[in-house]
Design a protein around this motif. Structure first.
Motif, PDB file in Angstrom:
ATOM      1  N   MET A   1       0.836  -1.161   0.000  1.00 44.96           N
ATOM      2  CA  MET A   1       0.000   0.000   0.000  1.00 44.96           C
ATOM      3  C   MET A   1       0.886   1.231   0.000  1.00 44.96           C
ATOM      4  O   MET A   1       1.372   1.630   1.043  1.00 44.96           O
ATOM      5  N   PRO A   2       1.145   1.792  -1.124  1.00 47.86           N
ATOM      6  CA  PRO A   2       1.961   2.997  -1.170  1.00 47.86           C
ATOM      7  C   PRO A   2       1.265   4.177  -0.486  1.00 47.86           C
ATOM      8  O   PRO A   2       0.061   4.365  -0.619  1.00 47.86           O
ATOM      9  N   TYR A   3       2.052   4.934   0.255  1.00 45.71           N
ATOM     10  CA  TYR A   3       1.573   6.139   0.941  1.00 45.71           C
ATOM     11  C   TYR A   3       2.707   7.144   0.836  1.00 45.71           C
ATOM     12  O   TYR A   3       3.487   7.321   1.769  1.00 45.71           O
ATOM     13  N   PRO A   4       2.844   7.789  -0.336  1.00 53.88           N
ATOM     14  CA  PRO A   4       3.983   8.673  -0.594  1.00 53.88           C
ATOM     15  C   PRO A   4       4.143   9.769   0.456  1.00 53.88           C
ATOM     16  O   PRO A   4       3.181  10.425   0.845  1.00 53.88           O
ATOM     17  N   GLY A   5       5.373   9.926   0.924  1.00 50.43           N
ATOM     18  CA  GLY A   5       5.714  10.987   1.866  1.00 50.43           C
ATOM     19  C   GLY A   5       5.425  10.676   3.322  1.00 50.43           C
ATOM     20  O   GLY A   5       5.726  11.487   4.190  1.00 50.43           O
TER      21      GLY A   5
ATOM     22  N   ASP B   1       6.905   5.428   3.133  1.00 52.77           N
ATOM     23  CA  ASP B   1       6.195   5.443   1.854  1.00 52.77           C
ATOM     24  C   ASP B   1       5.405   4.184   1.514  1.00 52.77           C
ATOM     25  O   ASP B   1       4.665   4.183   0.538  1.00 52.77           O
ATOM     26  N   ILE B   2       5.535   3.089   2.277  1.00 51.69           N
ATOM     27  CA  ILE B   2       4.853   1.863   1.854  1.00 51.69           C
ATOM     28  C   ILE B   2       4.660   0.883   3.013  1.00 51.69           C
ATOM     29  O   ILE B   2       5.439   0.857   3.956  1.00 51.69           O
ATOM     30  N   ALA B   3       3.600   0.094   2.898  1.00 50.36           N
ATOM     31  CA  ALA B   3       3.368  -1.012   3.824  1.00 50.36           C
ATOM     32  C   ALA B   3       2.954  -2.224   3.001  1.00 50.36           C
ATOM     33  O   ALA B   3       2.213  -2.097   2.027  1.00 50.36           O
ATOM     34  N   VAL B   4       3.443  -3.384   3.395  1.00 51.17           N
ATOM     35  CA  VAL B   4       3.092  -4.632   2.730  1.00 51.17           C
ATOM     36  C   VAL B   4       2.610  -5.601   3.800  1.00 51.17           C
ATOM     37  O   VAL B   4       3.253  -5.763   4.839  1.00 51.17           O
TER      38      VAL B   4
ATOM     39  N   ILE C   1     -12.578   0.499   4.349  1.00 50.93           N
ATOM     40  CA  ILE C   1     -11.658   1.260   5.208  1.00 50.93           C
ATOM     41  C   ILE C   1     -11.243   2.541   4.500  1.00 50.93           C
ATOM     42  O   ILE C   1     -10.803   2.523   3.351  1.00 50.93           O
ATOM     43  N   LYS C   2     -11.389   3.642   5.188  1.00 52.80           N
ATOM     44  CA  LYS C   2     -10.982   4.946   4.649  1.00 52.80           C
ATOM     45  C   LYS C   2      -9.485   5.107   4.875  1.00 52.80           C
ATOM     46  O   LYS C   2      -9.012   5.032   5.998  1.00 52.80           O
TER      47      LYS C   2
ATOM     48  N   ALA D   1      -2.617   8.121   0.362  1.00 56.30           N
ATOM     49  CA  ALA D   1      -2.377   6.676   0.341  1.00 56.30           C
ATOM     50  C   ALA D   1      -3.216   6.018  -0.747  1.00 56.30           C
ATOM     51  O   ALA D   1      -4.337   6.428  -1.017  1.00 56.30           O
ATOM     52  N   GLU D   2      -2.641   4.997  -1.361  1.00 57.74           N
ATOM     53  CA  GLU D   2      -3.405   4.225  -2.339  1.00 57.74           C
ATOM     54  C   GLU D   2      -4.264   3.206  -1.605  1.00 57.74           C
ATOM     55  O   GLU D   2      -3.906   2.731  -0.528  1.00 57.74           O
ATOM     56  N   LYS D   3      -5.391   2.861  -2.205  1.00 57.59           N
ATOM     57  CA  LYS D   3      -6.254   1.835  -1.626  1.00 57.59           C
ATOM     58  C   LYS D   3      -5.494   0.512  -1.631  1.00 57.59           C
ATOM     59  O   LYS D   3      -4.763   0.210  -2.570  1.00 57.59           O
ATOM     60  N   PRO D   4      -5.662  -0.290  -0.590  1.00 61.18           N
ATOM     61  CA  PRO D   4      -4.986  -1.593  -0.545  1.00 61.18           C
ATOM     62  C   PRO D   4      -5.489  -2.517  -1.662  1.00 61.18           C
ATOM     63  O   PRO D   4      -6.653  -2.452  -2.041  1.00 61.18           O
ATOM     64  N   THR D   5      -4.595  -3.341  -2.163  1.00 67.66           N
ATOM     65  CA  THR D   5      -4.962  -4.356  -3.143  1.00 67.66           C
ATOM     66  C   THR D   5      -4.620  -5.718  -2.572  1.00 67.66           C
ATOM     67  O   THR D   5      -3.706  -5.853  -1.759  1.00 67.66           O
ATOM     68  N   VAL D   6      -5.344  -6.727  -3.004  1.00 70.84           N
ATOM     69  CA  VAL D   6      -5.131  -8.087  -2.519  1.00 70.84           C
ATOM     70  C   VAL D   6      -4.602  -8.912  -3.681  1.00 70.84           C
ATOM     71  O   VAL D   6      -5.226  -8.989  -4.735  1.00 70.84           O
TER      72      VAL D   6
END
Length: 146
Positions: A1-5, A39-42, A68-69, A74-79
């Motif tokens: 889930m990218p979340y730049p900055g 910037d990211i979570a996996v 989930i908001k 942040a980008e929306k999570p993908t599965v």
């Protein structure tokens, strides 16, 4: 889930925790691990071995996390679902007493080189700083040029 900055602690609080709370309600998940960095979570999930329908578990995960908001940046999570071959075998960290530009040049070189190695499916660079161009202008010369 990218979340730049975003710093890792912000990503954990604003994105990871809400997802973790929802996914923990799924009884067919037997392992949940997060890798959070700037910037990211996996999120890595392992479905219980007795669960023979991974696709239905994936759909349940999607159903629980879609509402989930997440923060605007942040980008929306993908599965993504896959077998064991999906997971990386090598994590390579580049660091040292060089400027970020030199480290990124080294990372780019390694990325291009490893991409051509037989059996390498994908090469990704994470945690790199945003590239910027800095121009220093000589004020005297600039004035002389009009």
């Amino acid at each position: 889930m990218p979340y730049p900055g975003a710093q890792a602690d912000v990503i954990e609080r604003e994105v990871v925790k809400p997802i973790e709370e929802e996914v923990a309600k799924i009884d067919k998940i037997d392992l949940m691990m997060f890798n959070v960095q700037q910037d990211i979570a996996v999120l890595f999930l392992r479905v219980r071995m007795e669960s023979d329908d991974v696709e239905s578990v994936s759909e349940e995960i999607r159903r629980r996390i879609n509402p989930i908001k997440v923060p605007e940046r942040a980008e929306k999570p993908t599965v993504l679902t896959s077998g064991y071959t999906f997971f990386p075998v090598i994590h390579l960290c580049i660091y040292g007493g060089r400027d970020k530009g030199a480290l990124m040049t080294a990372a780019d070189y390694l990325e291009k080189s490893l991409t051509h190695v037989r059996g390498v499916d994908r090469v990704e660079i994470h945690g790199d700083a945003e590239r910027r161009l800095q121009v220093e202008v000589d004020p005297v010369r600039l004035t002389g040029l009009g």
